[in-house]
Design an enzyme around this catalytic site. Sequence first.
Site, PDB file in Angstrom:
ATOM      1  N   GLU A 128       3.294  -6.765  -7.307  1.00 37.18           N
ATOM      2  CA  GLU A 128       2.694  -8.098  -7.313  1.00 37.18           C
ATOM      3  C   GLU A 128       1.908  -8.243  -8.620  1.00 37.18           C
ATOM      4  OE1 GLU A 128       2.026  -9.219  -2.637  1.00 37.18           O
ATOM      5  OE2 GLU A 128       0.504  -7.956  -3.541  1.00 37.18           O
ATOM      6  N   ASN A 180      -0.285  -8.048   1.468  1.00 36.19           N
ATOM      7  CA  ASN A 180      -1.363  -7.610   2.359  1.00 36.19           C
ATOM      8  C   ASN A 180      -1.951  -8.759   3.180  1.00 36.19           C
ATOM      9  OD1 ASN A 180      -1.041  -4.972   1.714  1.00 36.19           O
ATOM     10  ND2 ASN A 180      -2.733  -4.868   0.256  1.00 36.19           N
ATOM     11  N   HIS A 192      -0.282  -4.949  -8.673  1.00 41.86           N
ATOM     12  CA  HIS A 192      -0.410  -4.296  -7.362  1.00 41.86           C
ATOM     13  C   HIS A 192       0.883  -3.603  -6.970  1.00 41.86           C
ATOM     14  CE1 HIS A 192      -1.082  -4.608  -2.772  1.00 41.86           C
ATOM     15  NE2 HIS A 192      -1.668  -3.533  -3.226  1.00 41.86           N
TER      16      HIS A 192
HETATM   17  C1  LIG Z   1      -0.333  -3.012   4.276  1.00 32.66           C
HETATM   18  C2  LIG Z   1      -1.619  -3.040   5.043  1.00 32.66           C
HETATM   19  C3  LIG Z   1      -2.876  -2.791   4.266  1.00 32.66           C
HETATM   20  C4  LIG Z   1      -2.737  -1.741   3.278  1.00 32.66           C
HETATM   21  C5  LIG Z   1      -3.697  -1.671   2.168  1.00 32.66           C
HETATM   22  C6  LIG Z   1      -3.330  -0.676   1.151  1.00 32.66           C
HETATM   23  C7  LIG Z   1      -1.845  -0.650   0.911  1.00 32.66           C
HETATM   24  C8  LIG Z   1      -1.403  -1.644  -0.105  1.00 32.66           C
HETATM   25  O1  LIG Z   1      -2.161  -2.297  -0.807  1.00 32.66           O
HETATM   26  C9  LIG Z   1       0.052  -1.875  -0.292  1.00 32.66           C
HETATM   27  C10 LIG Z   1       0.961  -0.847   0.299  1.00 32.66           C
HETATM   28  O2  LIG Z   1       1.325   0.083  -0.332  1.00 32.66           O
HETATM   29  S1  LIG Z   1       1.455  -1.156   1.885  1.00 32.66           S
HETATM   30  C11 LIG Z   1       2.530   0.173   2.235  1.00 32.66           C
HETATM   31  C12 LIG Z   1       3.916  -0.095   1.753  1.00 32.66           C
HETATM   32  N1  LIG Z   1       4.773   1.031   2.070  1.00 32.66           N
HETATM   33  C13 LIG Z   1       5.556   1.036   3.154  1.00 32.66           C
HETATM   34  O3  LIG Z   1       5.629   0.086   3.912  1.00 32.66           O
HETATM   35  C14 LIG Z   1       6.320   2.313   3.345  1.00 32.66           C
HETATM   36  C15 LIG Z   1       7.241   2.216   4.497  1.00 32.66           C
HETATM   37  N2  LIG Z   1       8.012   3.457   4.587  1.00 32.66           N
HETATM   38  C16 LIG Z   1       9.114   3.675   3.861  1.00 32.66           C
HETATM   39  O4  LIG Z   1       9.560   2.866   3.079  1.00 32.66           O
HETATM   40  C17 LIG Z   1       9.783   5.019   4.060  1.00 32.66           C
HETATM   41  O5  LIG Z   1       9.375   5.506   5.320  1.00 32.66           O
HETATM   42  C18 LIG Z   1       9.443   6.047   2.950  1.00 32.66           C
HETATM   43  C19 LIG Z   1      10.118   5.634   1.639  1.00 32.66           C
HETATM   44  C20 LIG Z   1       7.951   6.229   2.727  1.00 32.66           C
HETATM   45  C21 LIG Z   1       9.967   7.423   3.347  1.00 32.66           C
HETATM   46  O6  LIG Z   1      11.271   7.313   3.761  1.00 32.66           O
HETATM   47  P1  LIG Z   1      11.776   8.041   5.064  1.00 32.66           P
HETATM   48  O7  LIG Z   1      10.885   7.650   6.173  1.00 32.66           O
HETATM   49  O8  LIG Z   1      13.227   7.794   5.176  1.00 32.66           O
HETATM   50  O9  LIG Z   1      11.501   9.569   4.782  1.00 32.66           O
HETATM   51  P2  LIG Z   1      12.220  10.581   3.827  1.00 32.66           P
HETATM   52  O10 LIG Z   1      13.533  10.975   4.407  1.00 32.66           O
HETATM   53  O11 LIG Z   1      11.181  11.622   3.608  1.00 32.66           O
HETATM   54  O12 LIG Z   1      12.447   9.802   2.459  1.00 32.66           O
HETATM   55  C22 LIG Z   1      13.548   8.966   2.201  1.00 32.66           C
HETATM   56  C23 LIG Z   1      13.885   9.013   0.741  1.00 32.66           C
HETATM   57  O13 LIG Z   1      12.776   8.679  -0.048  1.00 32.66           O
HETATM   58  C24 LIG Z   1      12.456   9.724  -0.956  1.00 32.66           C
HETATM   59  N3  LIG Z   1      10.997   9.771  -1.115  1.00 32.66           N
HETATM   60  C25 LIG Z   1      10.106   9.522  -0.157  1.00 32.66           C
HETATM   61  N4  LIG Z   1       8.865   9.603  -0.656  1.00 32.66           N
HETATM   62  C26 LIG Z   1       9.000   9.907  -1.971  1.00 32.66           C
HETATM   63  C27 LIG Z   1       8.103  10.128  -3.028  1.00 32.66           C
HETATM   64  N5  LIG Z   1       6.773  10.060  -2.857  1.00 32.66           N
HETATM   65  N6  LIG Z   1       8.598  10.408  -4.251  1.00 32.66           N
HETATM   66  C28 LIG Z   1       9.908  10.483  -4.453  1.00 32.66           C
HETATM   67  N7  LIG Z   1      10.825  10.290  -3.493  1.00 32.66           N
HETATM   68  C29 LIG Z   1      10.367  10.016  -2.267  1.00 32.66           C
HETATM   69  C30 LIG Z   1      13.014  10.966  -0.312  1.00 32.66           C
HETATM   70  O14 LIG Z   1      13.343  11.950  -1.269  1.00 32.66           O
HETATM   71  C31 LIG Z   1      14.253  10.412   0.348  1.00 32.66           C
HETATM   72  O15 LIG Z   1      15.321  10.276  -0.564  1.00 32.66           O
HETATM   73  P3  LIG Z   1      16.823  10.442  -0.094  1.00 32.66           P
HETATM   74  O16 LIG Z   1      16.940  11.883   0.256  1.00 32.66           O
HETATM   75  O17 LIG Z   1      17.605  10.037  -1.268  1.00 32.66           O
HETATM   76  O18 LIG Z   1      17.030   9.529   1.076  1.00 32.66           O
HETATM   77  N1  LIG Z   2      -3.226   3.820  -0.658  1.00 36.41           N
HETATM   78  C1  LIG Z   2      -2.422   2.776  -0.724  1.00 36.41           C
HETATM   79  O1  LIG Z   2      -1.460   2.662   0.068  1.00 36.41           O
HETATM   80  C2  LIG Z   2      -2.636   1.736  -1.768  1.00 36.41           C
HETATM   81  C3  LIG Z   2      -3.821   1.636  -2.478  1.00 36.41           C
HETATM   82  N2  LIG Z   2      -3.979   0.647  -3.419  1.00 36.41           N
HETATM   83  C4  LIG Z   2      -5.220   0.546  -4.204  1.00 36.41           C
HETATM   84  O2  LIG Z   2      -5.159   1.494  -5.270  1.00 36.41           O
HETATM   85  C5  LIG Z   2      -6.463   2.004  -5.552  1.00 36.41           C
HETATM   86  C6  LIG Z   2      -6.441   3.517  -5.411  1.00 36.41           C
HETATM   87  O3  LIG Z   2      -6.034   3.859  -4.108  1.00 36.41           O
HETATM   88  P1  LIG Z   2      -5.514   5.331  -3.746  1.00 36.41           P
HETATM   89  O4  LIG Z   2      -4.700   5.868  -4.856  1.00 36.41           O
HETATM   90  O5  LIG Z   2      -4.956   5.238  -2.382  1.00 36.41           O
HETATM   91  O6  LIG Z   2      -6.892   6.123  -3.689  1.00 36.41           O
HETATM   92  P2  LIG Z   2      -7.153   7.695  -3.812  1.00 36.41           P
HETATM   93  O7  LIG Z   2      -8.429   7.947  -3.099  1.00 36.41           O
HETATM   94  O8  LIG Z   2      -5.939   8.458  -3.444  1.00 36.41           O
HETATM   95  O9  LIG Z   2      -7.371   7.890  -5.401  1.00 36.41           O
HETATM   96  C7  LIG Z   2      -8.449   7.374  -6.115  1.00 36.41           C
HETATM   97  C8  LIG Z   2      -8.728   8.303  -7.288  1.00 36.41           C
HETATM   98  O10 LIG Z   2      -9.652   7.672  -8.170  1.00 36.41           O
HETATM   99  C9  LIG Z   2     -10.538   8.666  -8.645  1.00 36.41           C
HETATM  100  N3  LIG Z   2     -11.768   8.008  -9.104  1.00 36.41           N
HETATM  101  C10 LIG Z   2     -12.726   7.428  -8.360  1.00 36.41           C
HETATM  102  N4  LIG Z   2     -13.656   6.882  -9.170  1.00 36.41           N
HETATM  103  C11 LIG Z   2     -13.261   7.119 -10.454  1.00 36.41           C
HETATM  104  C12 LIG Z   2     -13.792   6.793 -11.737  1.00 36.41           C
HETATM  105  N5  LIG Z   2     -14.929   6.113 -11.864  1.00 36.41           N
HETATM  106  N6  LIG Z   2     -13.107   7.204 -12.834  1.00 36.41           N
HETATM  107  C13 LIG Z   2     -11.949   7.876 -12.716  1.00 36.41           C
HETATM  108  N7  LIG Z   2     -11.398   8.205 -11.516  1.00 36.41           N
HETATM  109  C14 LIG Z   2     -12.046   7.834 -10.415  1.00 36.41           C
HETATM  110  C15 LIG Z   2     -10.741   9.603  -7.452  1.00 36.41           C
HETATM  111  O11 LIG Z   2     -11.222  10.874  -7.867  1.00 36.41           O
HETATM  112  C16 LIG Z   2      -9.340   9.648  -6.859  1.00 36.41           C
HETATM  113  O12 LIG Z   2      -8.567  10.694  -7.410  1.00 36.41           O
HETATM  114  C17 LIG Z   2      -7.419   1.277  -4.605  1.00 36.41           C
HETATM  115  O13 LIG Z   2      -7.924   0.151  -5.253  1.00 36.41           O
HETATM  116  C18 LIG Z   2      -6.487   0.871  -3.440  1.00 36.41           C
HETATM  117  O14 LIG Z   2      -6.966  -0.250  -2.736  1.00 36.41           O
HETATM  118  C19 LIG Z   2      -2.979  -0.236  -3.737  1.00 36.41           C
HETATM  119  C20 LIG Z   2      -1.774  -0.163  -3.104  1.00 36.41           C
HETATM  120  C21 LIG Z   2      -1.513   0.811  -2.044  1.00 36.41           C
END
Ligand SMILES: CCCCCCCC(=O)CC(=O)SCCNC(=O)CCNC(=O)[C@H](O)C(C)(C)COP(=O)(O)OP(=O)(O)OC[C@H]1O[C@@H](n2cnc3c(N)ncnc32)[C@H](O)[C@@H]1OP(=O)(O)O
Ligand SMILES: NC(=O)C1=CN([C@@H]2O[C@H](COP(=O)(O)OP(=O)(O)OC[C@H]3O[C@@H](n4cnc5c(N)ncnc54)[C@H](O)[C@@H]3O)[C@@H](O)[C@H]2O)C=CC1
Length: 309
Positions: free
Chosen positions: A177, A215, A165
């Site tokens: 995870e 989560n 995860h």
């Molecule tokens: C949990 C409840 C239920 C959920 C169910 C589904 C979800 C899950 O299963 C599990 C999850 O993923 S839960 C979500 C976990 N993620 C978080 O909590 C994100 C929290 N946010 C952050 O860490 C920062 O705002 C973040 C890093 C996103 C952005 O940072 P900032 O706010 O400071 O914004 P920026 O200034 O744009 O970025 C800071 C630095 O990070 C780099 N960056 C951001 N996004 C990037 C990306 N996608 N790829 C590469 N680099 C990236 C950005 O370049 C910047 O770098 P520096 O210039 O060096 O600071």
């Molecule tokens: N969005 C989040 O913050 C997080 C999501 N996850 C988990 O990761 C998984 C994906 O989530 P996301 O990337 O957010 O979803 P998303 O909707 O961005 O991407 C899912 C992708 O799977 C493709 N897809 C669906 N059925 C398919 C199949 N049978 N064969 C091939 N491709 C298929 C879709 O076309 C889409 O591009 C889910 O299980 C979600 O719970 C886990 C951690 C964080």
Amino acid sequence: MAFFAHQIRRGFSSSAVRNVVIKQVTIIGGGQMGAGIAQVAASTGHSVTLVDTSDDILKKSIKTIEGSLKRVVKKKFADKPEAGEEFIQKVLKNVSTSTDVGSAVQGSDLVLEAIVENLKIKQDLFSRLDKLAPAHTIFASNTSSLPISDISSATNRLDRFGGLHFFNPVPMMKLVEVIGTSTTSQETFDSLLNFSKVLGKTPVSCKDTPGFIVNRLFVPYLYEAIRLYERGHGSKEDIDIAMKLGVGYPMGPFELSDYIGLDTIKFIMDGWREMDPDNTLFAPSELMDKLVAEGKLGKKTGEGFYKYK
Ligand SMILES: CCCCCCCC(=O)CC(=O)SCCNC(=O)CCNC(=O)[C@H](O)C(C)(C)COP(=O)(O)OP(=O)(O)OC[C@H]1O[C@@H](n2cnc3c(N)ncnc32)[C@H](O)[C@@H]1OP(=O)(O)O
Ligand SMILES: NC(=O)C1=CN([C@@H]2O[C@H](COP(=O)(O)OP(=O)(O)OC[C@H]3O[C@@H](n4cnc5c(N)ncnc54)[C@H](O)[C@@H]3O)[C@@H](O)[C@H]2O)C=CC1
């Protein structure tokens, strides 16, 4: 120390392989998570095949990876832009795409699934893959909320099946995870732990329980923030500011909910409530139900708790 894999007893040991060293990875689902995982795996020298349902989606996935890599190199190669561009090209070379799962899993050491959060669709996929993938291939799911054992039950490789995860955005978030079911072999579990470390992440060992660690704690927190707002105890803005400045979270609960997607969060909570209807931590929120019904799912649709257009 967060994990002691050697201390975890598992009931099943007849793995077809010992400690698979994961070099070739197939990632199914090129969305937010799949693209991020592909990027990190390719950046750490793995050969990656990214699979989705259409070439158009896969083109978008590659664009996302390229965009994210540019952000990474801007910092990592700040003084050497040519080396940064070289790095991007090298990483992209490690990623190939396919819409055919059958060919994509050939030669694969690990198949990691990151498709839609739907048990039946995940089971159908793995049941098919089980017949197509080599015997040694480890299967893993990136599910946020579904029991790994429910997904693995669709296959005949219960010992070579676990959970990996990742967190969003994958290139930035350091945690993975690693989830072992009661039938995951120790060899498989260790291979998944090692793989996470090679990706540069910090793994923690989890049991196959609802929401694993993060989560299980975080979804009730997000819901309680919404209920707090619904009860009029604070504005969304103030609650977000409070959690950012008060406990140092990078995003407040409303910002983060919009970032993840309100549909995803509601889906998880609805599923847990079904399993444990009397648990008050899993109580619904009228506002969340309303926003999702209106298609206001957060950043991805331009509006959720906040507007993004
Ligand atoms: C949990 C409840 C239920 C959920 C169910 C589904 C979800 C899950 O299963 C599990 C999850 O993923 S839960 C979500 C976990 N993620 C978080 O909590 C994100 C929290 N946010 C952050 O860490 C920062 O705002 C973040 C890093 C996103 C952005 O940072 P900032 O706010 O400071 O914004 P920026 O200034 O744009 O970025 C800071 C630095 O990070 C780099 N960056 C951001 N996004 C990037 C990306 N996608 N790829 C590469 N680099 C990236 C950005 O370049 C910047 O770098 P520096 O210039 O060096 O600071
Ligand atoms: N969005 C989040 O913050 C997080 C999501 N996850 C988990 O990761 C998984 C994906 O989530 P996301 O990337 O957010 O979803 P998303 O909707 O961005 O991407 C899912 C992708 O799977 C493709 N897809 C669906 N059925 C398919 C199949 N049978 N064969 C091939 N491709 C298929 C879709 O076309 C889409 O591009 C889910 O299980 C979600 O719970 C886990 C951690 C964080």
